[in-house]
Design an enzyme around this catalytic site. Structure first.
Site, PDB file in Angstrom:
ATOM      1  N   ASP A  43       0.841  -1.196   0.000  1.00  0.00           N
ATOM      2  CA  ASP A  43       0.000   0.000   0.000  1.00  0.00           C
ATOM      3  C   ASP A  43       0.875   1.246   0.000  1.00  0.00           C
ATOM      4  OD1 ASP A  43      -2.281   1.508   0.057  1.00  0.00           O
ATOM      5  OD2 ASP A  43      -2.844   1.022   2.114  1.00  0.00           O
ATOM      6  N   ASN A  45       1.432   3.215  -3.044  1.00  0.00           N
ATOM      7  CA  ASN A  45       1.983   3.585  -4.360  1.00  0.00           C
ATOM      8  C   ASN A  45       1.545   4.983  -4.779  1.00  0.00           C
ATOM      9  OD1 ASN A  45       2.972   1.012  -4.465  1.00  0.00           O
ATOM     10  ND2 ASN A  45       1.542   0.268  -6.028  1.00  0.00           N
ATOM     11  N   GLY A  46       0.256   5.263  -4.556  1.00  0.00           N
ATOM     12  CA  GLY A  46      -0.293   6.550  -4.983  1.00  0.00           C
ATOM     13  C   GLY A  46       0.337   7.698  -4.224  1.00  0.00           C
ATOM     14  N   ARG A  47       0.434   7.547  -2.903  1.00  0.00           N
ATOM     15  CA  ARG A  47       1.014   8.618  -2.090  1.00  0.00           C
ATOM     16  C   ARG A  47       2.492   8.818  -2.416  1.00  0.00           C
ATOM     17  NH1 ARG A  47      -1.075   6.026   3.213  1.00  0.00           N
ATOM     18  NH2 ARG A  47      -1.708   4.447   1.688  1.00  0.00           N
ATOM     19  N   ARG A  56      -0.035   8.465 -10.578  1.00  0.00           N
ATOM     20  CA  ARG A  56      -0.304   7.244  -9.810  1.00  0.00           C
ATOM     21  C   ARG A  56       0.247   6.019 -10.542  1.00  0.00           C
ATOM     22  NH1 ARG A  56      -3.602   7.402  -5.506  1.00  0.00           N
ATOM     23  NH2 ARG A  56      -4.129   5.217  -5.783  1.00  0.00           N
ATOM     24  N   HIS A  60       2.589   2.924  -9.287  1.00  0.00           N
ATOM     25  CA  HIS A  60       2.370   1.480  -9.428  1.00  0.00           C
ATOM     26  C   HIS A  60       3.563   0.808 -10.096  1.00  0.00           C
ATOM     27  CE1 HIS A  60      -1.515   1.968  -7.778  1.00  0.00           C
ATOM     28  NE2 HIS A  60      -2.045   2.599  -8.816  1.00  0.00           N
ATOM     29  N   THR A  89     -10.981  -7.060  -4.654  1.00  0.00           N
ATOM     30  CA  THR A  89     -12.334  -6.947  -5.212  1.00  0.00           C
ATOM     31  C   THR A  89     -12.841  -5.504  -5.061  1.00  0.00           C
ATOM     32  OG1 THR A  89     -13.138  -7.814  -3.089  1.00  0.00           O
ATOM     33  CG2 THR A  89     -13.065  -9.356  -4.921  1.00  0.00           C
ATOM     34  N   TRP A  92     -11.795  -2.333  -7.869  1.00  0.00           N
ATOM     35  CA  TRP A  92     -12.540  -1.995  -9.089  1.00  0.00           C
ATOM     36  C   TRP A  92     -13.227  -0.647  -8.974  1.00  0.00           C
ATOM     37  CZ3 TRP A  92     -11.534  -4.846 -13.200  1.00  0.00           C
ATOM     38  CH2 TRP A  92     -11.156  -6.184 -13.034  1.00  0.00           C
ATOM     39  N   LEU A 154      10.824 -20.940  -3.804  1.00  0.00           N
ATOM     40  CA  LEU A 154       9.901 -19.997  -3.164  1.00  0.00           C
ATOM     41  C   LEU A 154       8.603 -19.998  -3.959  1.00  0.00           C
ATOM     42  CD1 LEU A 154       9.197 -17.414  -1.368  1.00  0.00           C
ATOM     43  CD2 LEU A 154      10.236 -16.068  -3.196  1.00  0.00           C
ATOM     44  N   ARG A 211       1.732  -4.926   6.363  1.00  0.00           N
ATOM     45  CA  ARG A 211       1.117  -3.887   5.530  1.00  0.00           C
ATOM     46  C   ARG A 211       1.949  -2.611   5.612  1.00  0.00           C
ATOM     47  NH1 ARG A 211      -5.125  -2.542   4.629  1.00  0.00           N
ATOM     48  NH2 ARG A 211      -4.856  -0.878   3.104  1.00  0.00           N
ATOM     49  N   SER A 219      -8.118  -5.229   5.398  1.00  0.00           N
ATOM     50  CA  SER A 219      -8.700  -4.983   4.078  1.00  0.00           C
ATOM     51  C   SER A 219      -9.081  -6.244   3.311  1.00  0.00           C
ATOM     52  CB  SER A 219      -7.770  -4.106   3.236  1.00  0.00           C
ATOM     53  OG  SER A 219      -7.745  -2.807   3.766  1.00  0.00           O
TER      54      SER A 219
HETATM   55  C1  IPE Z   1      -1.391   0.031  -3.611  1.00  0.00           C
HETATM   56  O1  IPE Z   1      -1.140   1.406  -3.506  1.00  0.00           O
HETATM   57  C2  IPE Z   1      -1.874  -0.300  -4.993  1.00  0.00           C
HETATM   58  C3  IPE Z   1      -2.486  -1.606  -5.290  1.00  0.00           C
HETATM   59  C4  IPE Z   1      -2.148  -2.738  -4.773  1.00  0.00           C
HETATM   60  C5  IPE Z   1      -3.535  -1.598  -6.344  1.00  0.00           C
HETATM   61  P1  IPE Z   1      -2.326   2.478  -3.519  1.00  0.00           P
HETATM   62  O2  IPE Z   1      -2.704   2.760  -4.930  1.00  0.00           O
HETATM   63  O3  IPE Z   1      -3.439   2.004  -2.650  1.00  0.00           O
HETATM   64  O4  IPE Z   1      -1.612   3.752  -2.920  1.00  0.00           O
HETATM   65  P2  IPE Z   1      -2.286   4.882  -2.007  1.00  0.00           P
HETATM   66  O5  IPE Z   1      -2.957   4.198  -0.850  1.00  0.00           O
HETATM   67  O6  IPE Z   1      -3.252   5.629  -2.870  1.00  0.00           O
HETATM   68  O7  IPE Z   1      -1.121   5.733  -1.572  1.00  0.00           O
HETATM   69 MG    MG Z   2      -4.021   2.403  -0.730  1.00  0.00          MG
END
Ligand code: IPE
Ligand code: MG
Length: 263
Positions: A43, A45-47, A56, A60, A89, A92, A154, A211, A219
């Protein structure tokens, strides 16, 4: 680990993994103290991307690199099962553009990094719903799964369009169907029977559930399998997570005293 820029080429082989600097090798932990199955909710990636003025999608992409780093760190440590939550899920609900990019990256992960994963002796398996995934993506991830099926070092399981509640109600429904059809004696249903109806009864229970990004939630990931898991949360955003973070988490795990409800 800081990844200043993430060009497209980052997704092409050969995979560049940071070699351990001298004195920086993996901690030596007796095999009996290693977690048998590490599950990771990646979790942040976006931030991570927003912090750098990137898109974003860039986040990723950097996240995919961090998965490769995680796998390499797990190999160095001698872990046997790793699960990563690639797409839930609930994901989406994101905008269609982002969903498409994430799917494309998962598919590219399978094609671009399959050879390296195979060479390393990684068995890649995946689990989750197939119905909403594109055919080319299914072909790519199925091909990687077949290609690496004989590997034993692995097992990396990538969970795509997965949600534990879906998995649990589907198990319950199939149990009801089998009972009604006389294939199963309802009186004999126990935890082992129930577990055998889950998507991946071949995988061991999760010992360490990790996490990133400061969120402290499960989640809907592997709820049944994580019943006794040690939970660990780190503020590190997923693209910054590296082998040293994994090793530190496993060292922490190996020091915890697990009682499984006993004394
Ligand atoms: C995880 O990062 C991405 C996936 C597994 C799809 P996020 O996309 O949730 O990043 P934040 O929470 O917006 O920073
Ligand atoms: Mg997230």
């Amino acid at each position: 680990m800081h990844l200043p820029s993430v060009p497209d080429a980052a997704l092409s082989p050969p995979v560049v993994v940071r070699p351990a600097r001298s004195g920086e090798g993996p901690p030596s932990i007796p095999a009996g103290l290693l977690p048998g199955h590490v599950a990771v909710v990646l979790d942040g990636n976006g931030r991570w991307a927003t912090d750098r003025g990137l898109t974003r999608t860039d986040g990723h992409r950097a996240g995919v690199k961090a998965v490769l780093e995680l796998v390499d760190g797990a190999l160095a440590l001698g872990l046997s099962h790793l699960s990563v939550f690639a797409f839930s899920t609930e994901n989406w609900r994101r905008d269609a553009g982002e969903v498409g990019e994430v799917m494309r990256l998962i598919s590219a992960f399978a094609t671009d990094h399959g050879p390296w994963l195979d060479e390393q002796g990684v068995r890649v398996t995946w689990s989750g719903g197939r119905g909403r995934l594109a055919t080319t993506m299914l072909d790519n991830i199925d091909a990687l799964q077949s290609r690496t099926a004989g590997n034993t070092r692995l097992t990396l399981t990538v969970w795509i369009d997965y949600g534990a509640r879906d998995e649990l109600w589907q198990a319950a429904r199939q149990i009801a169907i089998d009972s009604a059809a006389g294939r199963l004696d309802p009186e004999l249903i126990d935890a082992r029977t129930f577990g055998s109806y889950l998507y991946r009864p071949d995988l061991p229970d999760v010992d360490l559930f990790l996490r990133t990004s400061g969120e402290q939630r499960l989640s809907n990931f592997l709820l049944w399998q994580s019943a006794y898991a040690e939970l660990m949360f780190t503020d590190t955003l997923w693209p910054d997570f590296d082998r040293h973070d994994l090793w530190a988490a496993v060292v922490d795990y190996s020091r915890r005293h697990r009682r499984f409800g006993g004394h």
